[in-house]
Design a protein around this motif. Structure first.
Motif, mmCIF file in Angstrom:
data_model
loop_
_atom_site.group_PDB
_atom_site.id
_atom_site.type_symbol
_atom_site.label_atom_id
_atom_site.label_comp_id
_atom_site.label_asym_id
_atom_site.label_seq_id
_atom_site.Cartn_x
_atom_site.Cartn_y
_atom_site.Cartn_z
ATOM 1 N N ALA A 1 0.765 -0.939 0.125
ATOM 2 C CA ALA A 1 0.266 -0.162 -0.261
ATOM 3 C C ALA A 1 0.878 1.326 0.072
ATOM 4 O O ALA A 1 0.773 2.205 -0.551
ATOM 5 C CB ALA A 1 -0.883 -0.005 1.553
ATOM 6 N N PRO A 2 1.989 0.712 0.516
ATOM 7 C CA PRO A 2 2.704 2.496 0.724
ATOM 8 C C PRO A 2 3.637 3.060 -0.852
ATOM 9 O O PRO A 2 3.157 4.020 -1.089
ATOM 10 C CB PRO A 2 3.722 2.532 1.846
ATOM 11 N N LEU A 3 3.477 1.666 -1.152
ATOM 12 C CA LEU A 3 4.556 1.996 -2.430
ATOM 13 C C LEU A 3 3.529 2.699 -3.941
ATOM 14 O O LEU A 3 3.761 3.270 -4.595
ATOM 15 C CB LEU A 3 5.206 0.550 -2.948
ATOM 16 N N ALA A 4 1.906 1.551 -3.901
ATOM 17 C CA ALA A 4 1.079 1.947 -4.096
ATOM 18 C C ALA A 4 0.510 3.677 -4.078
ATOM 19 O O ALA A 4 0.132 4.301 -5.745
ATOM 20 C CB ALA A 4 -0.346 0.965 -4.182
ATOM 21 N N ASP B 1 -6.794 -5.718 -2.791
ATOM 22 C CA ASP B 1 -7.750 -4.593 -2.409
ATOM 23 C C ASP B 1 -6.721 -3.271 -1.805
ATOM 24 O O ASP B 1 -7.379 -1.655 -1.941
ATOM 25 C CB ASP B 1 -8.891 -5.102 -1.514
ATOM 26 N N ASP B 2 -5.960 -3.707 -1.290
ATOM 27 C CA ASP B 2 -5.415 -3.443 -0.218
ATOM 28 C C ASP B 2 -4.521 -2.324 -0.772
ATOM 29 O O ASP B 2 -4.388 -0.616 -0.912
ATOM 30 C CB ASP B 2 -3.787 -3.139 0.991
ATOM 31 N N ALA B 3 -3.581 -2.269 -2.106
ATOM 32 C CA ALA B 3 -2.824 -2.177 -3.125
ATOM 33 C C ALA B 3 -3.653 -1.071 -4.060
ATOM 34 O O ALA B 3 -3.374 0.252 -3.582
ATOM 35 C CB ALA B 3 -2.007 -3.323 -3.937
ATOM 36 N N ARG B 4 -4.838 -1.391 -4.241
ATOM 37 C CA ARG B 4 -5.762 -0.734 -5.014
ATOM 38 C C ARG B 4 -6.374 0.655 -4.916
ATOM 39 O O ARG B 4 -6.467 1.512 -4.969
ATOM 40 C CB ARG B 4 -6.847 -1.591 -5.323
ATOM 41 N N ALA B 5 -6.908 0.314 -3.115
ATOM 42 C CA ALA B 5 -6.902 1.830 -2.364
ATOM 43 C C ALA B 5 -5.973 2.471 -2.437
ATOM 44 O O ALA B 5 -6.496 3.584 -2.462
ATOM 45 C CB ALA B 5 -7.769 1.282 -1.036
ATOM 46 N N ALA B 6 -4.789 1.715 -2.228
ATOM 47 C CA ALA B 6 -4.011 3.366 -1.706
ATOM 48 C C ALA B 6 -3.106 3.924 -2.844
ATOM 49 O O ALA B 6 -3.052 5.010 -3.046
ATOM 50 C CB ALA B 6 -2.550 2.678 -1.545
ATOM 51 N N LEU B 7 -3.658 3.558 -4.315
ATOM 52 C CA LEU B 7 -3.325 3.821 -5.528
ATOM 53 C C LEU B 7 -4.353 5.487 -5.577
ATOM 54 O O LEU B 7 -3.917 5.893 -6.214
ATOM 55 C CB LEU B 7 -2.976 2.981 -7.059
ATOM 56 N N SER C 1 -2.973 -4.956 -12.861
ATOM 57 C CA SER C 1 -2.248 -5.562 -11.721
ATOM 58 C C SER C 1 -2.143 -5.915 -11.114
ATOM 59 O O SER C 1 -1.671 -6.913 -10.726
ATOM 60 C CB SER C 1 -1.075 -4.103 -12.679
ATOM 61 N N PHE C 2 -2.753 -5.433 -9.999
ATOM 62 C CA PHE C 2 -2.521 -5.749 -8.569
ATOM 63 C C PHE C 2 -3.212 -6.552 -8.125
ATOM 64 O O PHE C 2 -2.654 -8.370 -7.890
ATOM 65 C CB PHE C 2 -3.129 -4.513 -7.645
ATOM 66 N N GLY D 1 -2.280 -17.674 1.971
ATOM 67 C CA GLY D 1 -4.188 -17.933 1.889
ATOM 68 C C GLY D 1 -4.197 -16.891 0.838
ATOM 69 O O GLY D 1 -4.576 -15.476 0.739
ATOM 70 N N ALA D 2 -5.502 -17.676 0.067
ATOM 71 C CA ALA D 2 -6.396 -16.474 -1.205
ATOM 72 C C ALA D 2 -7.011 -15.902 -0.753
ATOM 73 O O ALA D 2 -7.049 -14.337 -0.569
ATOM 74 C CB ALA D 2 -7.423 -17.330 -1.599
ATOM 75 N N ASP D 3 -7.928 -15.721 0.718
ATOM 76 C CA ASP D 3 -8.129 -14.346 1.566
ATOM 77 C C ASP D 3 -6.706 -13.149 1.856
ATOM 78 O O ASP D 3 -7.778 -12.001 1.223
ATOM 79 C CB ASP D 3 -9.241 -14.783 2.683
ATOM 80 N N ASP D 4 -6.253 -13.528 2.030
ATOM 81 C CA ASP D 4 -5.249 -12.470 2.206
ATOM 82 C C ASP D 4 -4.814 -11.940 1.482
ATOM 83 O O ASP D 4 -4.530 -10.292 0.925
ATOM 84 C CB ASP D 4 -4.015 -13.469 2.860
ATOM 85 N N ALA D 5 -4.896 -12.640 -0.504
ATOM 86 C CA ALA D 5 -3.397 -12.133 -1.703
ATOM 87 C C ALA D 5 -4.894 -11.227 -1.999
ATOM 88 O O ALA D 5 -4.496 -10.229 -2.710
ATOM 89 C CB ALA D 5 -3.987 -13.752 -2.438
#
Length: 462
Positions: free
Chosen positions: A239-242, A391-397, A367-368, A382-386
């Protein structure tokens, strides 16, 4: 003492030699069928040291659905002991007396000759110790280290030469766009140092376009997709990099609008209806190729109908056009954006056509999903964590993009940008369009990856 000059074979003889070599190149566009090859002219360059003859061949390749001109630089030396030596790949021998033909892209003789005739500000590089990058599917890139400073000063920056394999008439956007951005003062693009143009016959006319570009090499950079995959596999938040990346993408769009302004479209153009119809068309095409998509017909139509009624859409402008994590480099705590070329086999006019800036954002959002799936495969995540990671990366971007747009708008005292609700709905439509394209691509080329875009379609239509 320079070697004796060689008798350079004619272009048709060289193309005949290339016929067995070209199909093994990743950048050769004809797959699964036999191409008809023909000579289409070329350029003769001069190695300042006279170690080899240098010829840039233009080769027309024709196959079902493909008719394109390829660029193939070669070097030529008298056949002999050099054939078994290390260095650039040997293509073969031809002529009488025999001439050894090598791939020019990794040959210092070609690189010296290219640097001697290129336009641009230039760079102080060492062409005698090149490193050809492997794995590219469209072009060939060669890293040239910095030339040592004879006075012992700080090292010069290294450079990277990108040789365009499939040629297109007109100014290549991977030359013109970085030049314009760098001239506008945007620092997140590698600065172009040199470029070369050429001419070739094209269906009874003469075409002209860029052959290659030399750019500043971003030293110590990490590929954005590889970095994201590694962090996803460790369960480490991106997330910070996104968020930083979102700010850079917003800055890129502002710089593109400033450096390469476009005429606003006619008032009669309904941009929302155009996007909605594009989604419908994309879905019909994709569902024909991927039967698993047929179940979403009603949901796609509902999304298209909502999109059609959007108002206050942003104006089209110059965009990157093929933006994803693999086009971003992370180095020295900053993001750099590369590869503005677009689809090499598409006409330049199509690759430079103004579009919605949010299409670039949609490509990065997609891409995420890929980074989460590829990075966590075989890991303990796991799949849920992936899914949460993506989701976190998309929101941060999106947060970084929004904040930079608002900051720049306030600084310029502009009217507020398009409202968040409209942007969100438009982004969903653009991201769905991209995911549908990906589903067809994966079904045809990487069936084991098909679940990635299918899960994206399901999420976007939920």
């Amino acid at each position: 003492m320079s070697p004796a000059p060689v008798q350079v074979p004619d272009d048709e003889a060289l193309v005949g030699l290339l016929a067995a070599w070209l199909p093994g190149r990743r950048w050769f566009p004809v797959k699964g069928s036999v191409a008809e090859l023909g000579a289409a002219g070329g350029l003769t360059l001069v190695d300042p040291r006279g170690e080899a003859a240098v010829r840039i061949l233009f080769v027309r390749a024709v196959a079902p659905g493909i008719d394109t001109v390829l660029q193939v630089p070669v070097t030529l030396r008298a056949a002999g002991a050099d054939e078994d030596a290390g260095g650039p790949a040997v293509i073969g021998t031809t002529g009488a007396p025999a001439v050894l033909v090598r791939d020019g892209c990794g040959d210092p003789a070609f690189l010296r000759a290219w640097l001697a005739v290129a336009d641009g500000p230039g760079g102080d590089v060492d062409p005698d110790h090149p490193r050809v990058l492997t794995g590219e599917q469209s072009n060939t890139s060669v890293v040239l280290p910095a030339a040592p400073d004879p006075d012992g000063g700080p090292p010069h920056p290294a450079a990277i030469l990108k040789v365009f394999r499939a040629l297109s008439p007109g100014d290549n956007p991977d030359v013109d766009v970085p030049r314009a951005l760098a001239a506008d003062g945007w620092t997140h693009v590698p600065r172009p140092l040199g470029w070369l143009e050429g001419r070739w016959p094209d269906r009874g006319a003469t075409a002209e376009g860029h052959l290659a570009v030399l750019s500043q090499f971003v030293d110590g950079a990490e590929d954005g997709f590889e970095l994201a995959c590694a962090m996803a596999g460790r369960g480490e938040s991106f997330a910070p990099l996104a968020r930083d990346l979102g700010m850079v993408v917003a800055g890129m769009h502002a710089a593109l609008a400033d450096a390469l302004p476009v005429e606003p479209p006619a008032a009669t153009v309904d941009r929302a209806s155009s996007v909605a119809q594009a989604v419908r068309d994309r879905y019909r095409w994709a569902a024909t190729a991927v039967p698993a998509l047929e179940q979403y017909a009603h949901a796609v139509e509902e999304l298209a109908a909502r999109t059609q009624h959007l108002t206050d859409l942003p104006l089209p402008q110059r965009i990157h056009g093929d933006l994803h994590l693999g086009q971003a480099l992370r180095a020295h705590g900053e993001w750099f954006v590369t590869d503005f070329e677009g689809e090499p086999l598409a006409p330049v006019a199509a690759r430079t056509r103004p579009d919605l800036a949010l299409r670039d954002v949609a490509g990065m959002l997609r891409s995420f999903d890929y980074a989460a799936a590829v990075g966590t495969a075989g890991s303990a995540v796991g799949a849920d964590d992936a899914r949460s990671w993506a989701d976190d990366a998309r929101a941060a971007l999106l947060e970084g993009y929004r904040d930079e747009v608002l900051r720049a708008s306030a600084e310029r005292h502009d009217a507020p940008p398009v409202d968040v609700a409209s942007r969100s709905a438009l982004l969903r439509a653009l991201e769905l369009d991209k995911a549908l394209y990906e589903a067809v691509y994966e079904a045809r080329n990487r069936p084991t990856w098909l679940d990635i875009p299918l899960r994206g379609v399901e999420r976007l239509l939920d």
